[in-house]
Write an enzyme that holds these catalytic residues in place. Structure first.
Site, PDB file in Angstrom:
ATOM      1  N   TYR A  79       0.793  -1.224  -0.101  1.00  0.00           N
ATOM      2  CA  TYR A  79      -0.035   0.190   0.080  1.00  0.00           C
ATOM      3  C   TYR A  79       0.874   1.405   0.100  1.00  0.00           C
ATOM      4  O   TYR A  79       1.761   1.296   0.796  1.00  0.00           O
ATOM      5  CB  TYR A  79      -1.079   0.135   1.259  1.00  0.00           C
ATOM      6  CG  TYR A  79      -1.519   1.582   1.278  1.00  0.00           C
ATOM      7  CD1 TYR A  79      -2.674   1.660   0.518  1.00  0.00           C
ATOM      8  CD2 TYR A  79      -1.035   2.457   2.350  1.00  0.00           C
ATOM      9  CE1 TYR A  79      -3.088   3.138   0.739  1.00  0.00           C
ATOM     10  CE2 TYR A  79      -1.693   3.503   2.623  1.00  0.00           C
ATOM     11  CZ  TYR A  79      -2.476   3.902   1.505  1.00  0.00           C
ATOM     12  OH  TYR A  79      -3.108   5.187   1.614  1.00  0.00           O
ATOM     13  N   GLY A  86      -4.925   6.093   0.087  1.00  0.00           N
ATOM     14  CA  GLY A  86      -6.488   6.078   0.683  1.00  0.00           C
ATOM     15  C   GLY A  86      -7.297   5.574  -0.195  1.00  0.00           C
ATOM     16  O   GLY A  86      -7.285   4.373  -0.232  1.00  0.00           O
TER      17      GLY A  86
END
Length: 556
Positions: A79, A86
């Site tokens: 990520y 987000g």
């Protein structure tokens, strides 16, 4: 060319800012050993103490970076490294765009508004971020931490605007404004001027950083800003609380109250450590006082009246009582909890300072990538919301005591409004109005920030901590409380002089009284007091009141 929006940015030394002499210890070492204290953070932020990275920490950072690079080379999805940010985390980024992806993060997050934050606050945030990255769990190269420290050491301070953080994925917006300066972007304060970051770096011979995968995220994901502000607020609150106890003791003397209310036996059997500590401090402050009156002396005078009442079978009215109002009698019980709160807050801040508050985390030993939310600012937010209540309680307490001083019905013989000639001169009437105004403003700000959470950022951040709001409003409160304490001290000093008691004060209150009188003379006729208030407030800001010691927060 300077940007107009930054034209009023604060310069390197603010006139009321605490700026002690340069420390003889030349360096604070940043390490992964959980050792950064609030005290050292303040020394770096305010006294410009130099910093360096622990060599062992540098080696650990390098190992963690190697682990992350292996993950990227193997094509694993991480990520914020090879995904969007987000709510865009489902979008996968091609390898040739990974570095640009990190730079873009800092640019789109640079959307702050409002006034500029002080250099002290920004420097505190920078050292908090450097220390968080130094824990070794963010997967950044050692040069990221080293460059943060180098910029700090060379007194290059990014210009950061106040509003923008919701304290959930950390202090994203203000932290981006700090991080961009490392890249030579944005504006900074340097050598007393506001200039482009690229110009300041060039003058110091520093090349702008080029970010690699994960490093932009590592610089902004975390509780950087709120923790730095919280440390400043804690240090200020502890000093103001200690000085408030001096003001309370001086008012007790001016009102001829009794030190017996602070007898250790009373507070020991209540058994709260903060209460005991406050009572101990008040006894020490009042030691040697010839103004404070023992209850036994009062009882003896009352016994004479009581005898007269028995003989005449009539009610006699005494001019004094064996019990003062709560604001004098119950100080340990009422303000003791502040001492305990400060201890808890100190522990919370220092835990947060020495934490890895990033996402994702990279285990520097195994290389495992851990996705969670250590950037969430609830601990700091809750601590600051709690402290706001205590700061408000101090302000309320001082307000009540000034009210006693100003009203001849309750001041044990002092004239109304502390005027040496009541009627012709109004004395401290204007100061009391200003005092009430400031205390009311503190009350307005003392409400909790954390309960105002709202979803944002595509509902990825659907609950937020608002920790920076809590820390900033607590900072606003201590700024106003400084003036409230200054006004309280001025009123106390006037009352003491009206008793001709300047030489009869206790060992702890007399040095403070004398310091006040060096910048503000006795009010023998009406004059503007705004300069006097500012002068005493400046003494507080520069820590020129020589307190024997600060109240020790109780750490459970």
């Amino acid at each position: 060319m300077k940007e107009d929006v930054f034209a009023t940015a604060l310069q390197a030394e603010e006139p009321t800012e605490y700026s002690p002499k340069r420390d003889h210890n030349p360096v604070v070492e940043i390490s992964h050993r959980n050792q950064l204290t609030i005290t050292n953070l303040i020394r770096i932020a305010r006294s410009f103490l130099r910093t360096k990275i622990d060599p062992a920490c540098r080696a650990m950072l390098a190992r963690g970076r190697t682990r992350l690079e292996q993950k990227i080379a193997n094509g694993e999805t991480v990520y914020g490294v090879n995904t969007g940010f987000g709510g865009n985390s489902k979008y996968l980024i091609p390898p040739e765009q990974l570095a640009l992806h990190q730079t873009n993060l800092l640019r789109f997050l640079s959307a702050g508004t409002g006034p500029t934050l002080s250099i002290t606050i920004v420097r505190a945030a920078m050292i908090a971020r450097a220390n968080a990255l130094a824990q070794g769990w963010s997967g950044v190269r050692p040069i990221i931490v080293e460059r943060l420290l180098e910029v700090l050491n060379r007194r290059i301070t990014p210009v950061v605007l106040r509003w923008g953080s919701v304290g959930a994925s950390g202090d994203l917006v203000p932290s981006a404004q700090i991080a961009r300066a490392l890249l030579g972007e944005g504006m900074v304060s340097y050598r007393g001027e506001i200039m482009p970051a690229s110009e300041a770096l060039s003058q110091e011979g520093l090349a702008p950083l080029a970010l690699e995968p994960k490093e932009g995220l590592g610089l902004v994901n975390g509780t950087t800003m709120m923790t730095g502000i919280a440390a400043i607020v804690f240090e200020e609150a502890r000093y103001l609380f200690s000085l408030s106890l001096v003001a309370i003791a001086m008012i007790a003397e001016a009102l001829k109250s009794s030190p017996d209310y602070y007898d250790a036996r009373i507070h020991t059997i209540k058994n709260h450590p903060g209460q005991i500590a406050v009572a101990d401090r008040l006894r020490a402050l009042l030691e040697g006082s010839e103004l404070a009156v023992g209850l036994e002396e009062i009882r003896e005078r009352l016994a004479v009246l009581g005898s007269r009442a028995r003989d005449s079978h009539t009610v006699e009215v005494a001019s004094e009582s064996v019990q003062s109002p709560y604001s004098l009698r119950c100080v340990p019980q009422g303000l003791g909890p502040v001492c305990e709160t400060l201890g808890q807050i100190q522990q919370t801040i220092e835990r947060e300072l020495n934490s890895a508050n990033d996402n994702p985390l990279v285990d520097p030993v195994s290389g495992d990538v851990l996705h969670s939310g250590n950037f969430y600012g609830a601990h700091i937010g809750r601590a600051m919301d709690g402290l706001k209540l205590d700061l408000c309680n101090i302000a309320n307490w001082l307000h009540s005591l000034v009210g006693l001083l100003m009203d001849s019905r309750f001041s044990n013989g002092l004239p109304d409004s502390l005027s040496p000639q009541v009627g012709l001169y109004q004395g401290f009437k204007g100061l009391q109005l200003s005092h009430s105004s400031s205390v009311t403003a503190i009350r307005h700000l003392s409400g909790p920030s954390c309960i105002h959470t709202m979803p944002t950022e595509q509902f990825n951040q659907d609950v937020v901590s608002l920790g920076t709001h809590a820390a900033m409003t607590a900072f606003d409160i201590v700024e106003m409380l400084r003036d409230v304490v200054a006004m309280t001290l001025l009123a106390a000093a006037q009352a003491v002089d009206l008793r001709d008691g300047g030489n009869n004060l206790g060992h702890g209150t007399q040095p403070v009284f004398r310091a006040i009188r060096r910048v503000s003379s006795f009010l023998d006729e009406d004059r503007p007091l705004d300069r006097d208030i500012a002068a005493v407030s400046a003494l507080i800001g520069r820590r020129e009141f020589q307190l024997a010691e600060l109240i020790n927060p109780f750490v459970p």
